[in-house]
Design an enzyme around this catalytic site. Structure first.
Site, PDB file in Angstrom:
ATOM      1  N   SER A 173     -21.076  15.952   0.810  1.00 36.79           N
ATOM      2  CA  SER A 173     -19.733  15.367   0.776  1.00 36.79           C
ATOM      3  C   SER A 173     -18.935  16.019  -0.344  1.00 36.79           C
ATOM      4  O   SER A 173     -18.744  17.229  -0.341  1.00 36.79           O
ATOM      5  CB  SER A 173     -19.824  13.840   0.606  1.00 36.79           C
ATOM      6  OG  SER A 173     -18.546  13.254   0.680  1.00 36.79           O
ATOM      7  N   THR A 174     -18.498  15.262  -1.351  1.00 38.30           N
ATOM      8  CA  THR A 174     -17.668  15.808  -2.420  1.00 38.30           C
ATOM      9  C   THR A 174     -18.381  16.961  -3.134  1.00 38.30           C
ATOM     10  O   THR A 174     -19.508  16.804  -3.604  1.00 38.30           O
ATOM     11  CB  THR A 174     -17.318  14.718  -3.431  1.00 38.30           C
ATOM     12  OG1 THR A 174     -16.683  13.649  -2.747  1.00 38.30           O
ATOM     13  CG2 THR A 174     -16.398  15.252  -4.519  1.00 38.30           C
ATOM     14  N   HIS A 230     -18.837  15.682   5.036  1.00 41.28           N
ATOM     15  CA  HIS A 230     -17.718  14.751   5.185  1.00 41.28           C
ATOM     16  C   HIS A 230     -16.407  15.518   5.075  1.00 41.28           C
ATOM     17  O   HIS A 230     -16.016  15.950   3.991  1.00 41.28           O
ATOM     18  CB  HIS A 230     -17.770  13.665   4.109  1.00 41.28           C
ATOM     19  CG  HIS A 230     -18.977  12.788   4.210  1.00 41.28           C
ATOM     20  ND1 HIS A 230     -19.403  11.993   3.178  1.00 41.28           N
ATOM     21  CD2 HIS A 230     -19.856  12.579   5.221  1.00 41.28           C
ATOM     22  CE1 HIS A 230     -20.486  11.329   3.545  1.00 41.28           C
ATOM     23  NE2 HIS A 230     -20.780  11.676   4.780  1.00 41.28           N
ATOM     24  N   MET A 271     -20.329  11.669  -2.807  1.00 40.53           N
ATOM     25  CA  MET A 271     -20.155  10.287  -3.221  1.00 40.53           C
ATOM     26  C   MET A 271     -20.840   9.343  -2.234  1.00 40.53           C
ATOM     27  O   MET A 271     -21.014   9.672  -1.064  1.00 40.53           O
ATOM     28  CB  MET A 271     -18.673   9.938  -3.296  1.00 40.53           C
ATOM     29  CG  MET A 271     -17.908  10.741  -4.327  1.00 40.53           C
ATOM     30  SD  MET A 271     -16.141  10.405  -4.220  1.00 40.53           S
ATOM     31  CE  MET A 271     -15.524  11.705  -5.277  1.00 40.53           C
ATOM     32  N   ASP A 310     -24.422   7.770   1.895  1.00 38.58           N
ATOM     33  CA  ASP A 310     -24.672   8.229   3.260  1.00 38.58           C
ATOM     34  C   ASP A 310     -25.846   9.204   3.244  1.00 38.58           C
ATOM     35  O   ASP A 310     -25.913  10.108   2.410  1.00 38.58           O
ATOM     36  CB  ASP A 310     -23.424   8.908   3.820  1.00 38.58           C
ATOM     37  CG  ASP A 310     -23.591   9.326   5.276  1.00 38.58           C
ATOM     38  OD1 ASP A 310     -24.333   8.639   6.010  1.00 38.58           O
ATOM     39  OD2 ASP A 310     -22.980  10.333   5.676  1.00 38.58           O
TER      40      ASP A 310
END
Length: 383
Positions: A200-201, A227, A320, A323
């Site tokens: 993600s991030t 993401h 973050m 997940d």
């Protein structure tokens, strides 16, 4: 999308500069729309840990102001008169090499391409503006605050400010510090038939480093859930084809997994797998978001573990939230191997931290070692 360029002031707007003892995260907002700057400033300063210390109508003003206005994070628009974001980006980094820059743009293919190119030129992250405008875009504002705090904490001055929590759309606010020591799972690792990566991030940069360093001889298909919104995932896959040395593309519903290829979950769809008569079939699902995400890592891992069991290698990179945790637990119980990125090299140690602290990882490694480890395992060598 809001457009009030005619109303953008010629001079810089700024809040009073904090004192040397101020412990806020300090942010510069650069956008030619005064309305957008105002909404972003209000959204950021709703968090008591953040202070917007400069508000600039274009890149030229930001470049002039930065030498006398120390900041941790710059929120930088792409399309602006006089000096756009891509022109300003290298100049801002030259003035302040440690500053973290988040590119913000309208969600078009051109701007998505520019945003991802900006990452390769030193930007820390990107955030697409919602097409309906920022006024009622709660998700945009939450993600903006979350990313600003995450990157500010990693900026040179930001590391010295008070500890703070980083809220996420995928989990309640909590500290990033590990709650307990990481205990590795000692188990034999089989040569995998497929490699699954969740991120993600900070993921686009992390994926680039991992995929570049996997090395030759890895023929297993690689499936990736990052993401990202629609449009961005297609361009991310195009970039992967160039730097990974293997074909990469957004996954297509109904296609078969093929050796040596990379499949990226399209923005807005979960990517899951099912067994078919001729091999593993990719399915795209518009089922409800999981962990506030679609695509999400959990459904991908659940579907893969049911097919491949101990012949699956799972890798969780920076991101973050949590997940991937539930899906990784299912995969490990079925016999899969699991590698997580370590805290020091993660932009945010949310997703990898969740699996690391759950005691289900075979290894927790710095980003620089993960690609090589994947290569060894994929070739049937010891971790």
């Amino acid at each position: 999308m809001i457009d009030d360029r005619a109303k953008a002031p010629a001079a810089t707007e700024r809040t009073p500069a904090p004192s040397a003892a101020d412990d806020h995260y300090r942010v510069m907002v650069v956008d030619d729309s005064s309305v957008v700057r105002g909404i972003i400033t209000k959204s950021l300063e709703a968090d008591p840990a953040i202070r917007v210390v400069a508000s600039c109508p274009n890149g030229a003003v930001a470049v002039r102001m930065l030498p006398s206005t120390p900041v941790d994070v710059i929120v930088l628009d792409i399309e602006m008169p006089e000096m756009d974001g891509m022109t300003a980006l290298p100049r801002l980094l030259e003035i302040s090499p440690g500053v973290k820059i988040i590119m913000v743009s309208s969600l078009t293919r051109r701007n998505a391409e520019i945003s991802l190119r900006a990452l390769s030129l030193g930007a820390a992250d990107y955030l697409p503006k919602p097409a309906t405008g920022l006024g009622s875009a709660d998700q945009f504002r939450l993600e903006l605050v979350t990313k600003v705090k995450a990157y500010a904490a990693r900026a040179p001055r930001g590391r010295q400010v008070r500890p703070t929590t980083v809220p996420s759309a995928a989990q309640p606010a909590r500290t990033q510090a590990p709650a307990r020591p990481v205990v590795l799972r000692k188990a034999a690792i089989d040569r995998p038939s497929v490699i699954a990566i969740g991120s993600s991030t900070g993921g686009p940069q992390a994926l680039a480093e991992v995929l570049k360093s996997i090395g030759p001889g890895v023929t297993q298909p690689i499936v990736i859930t990052q993401h990202m919104p629609p449009t961005f995932t297609a361009i991310l896959a195009e970039h992967m084809t160039r730097y990974a040395g293997r074909n990469a593309a957004e996954a297509v519903d109904g296609e078969l997994l093929q050796p040596g290829r990379i499949y990226v979950a399209p923005g807005g769809f979960h990517m899951v797998m099912e067994p078919g008569a001729s091999g593993t079939v990719v399915r795209l699902s518009d089922a409800p978001p999981e962990n506030s995400c679609r695509p999400a890592v959990d459904p991908m891992l659940r579907s893969l573990s049911a097919i491949y069991r101990q012949k699956l290698l799972v890798v969780i990179l920076t991101g973050m939230g949590y997940d991937g945790l539930k899906g990784a637990k299912v995969a490990v119980e079925a016999g899969a191997a699991l590698i997580a990125q370590d805290q020091a090299s993660s932009v945010v140690w949310g997703m990898p931290g969740a699996v690391a602290q759950a005691g289900i990882c075979n290894a927790v490694l710095p980003l620089s070692e993960i690609g090589k480890a994947i290569g060894r395992i994929a070739r049937g060598e010891a971790l």
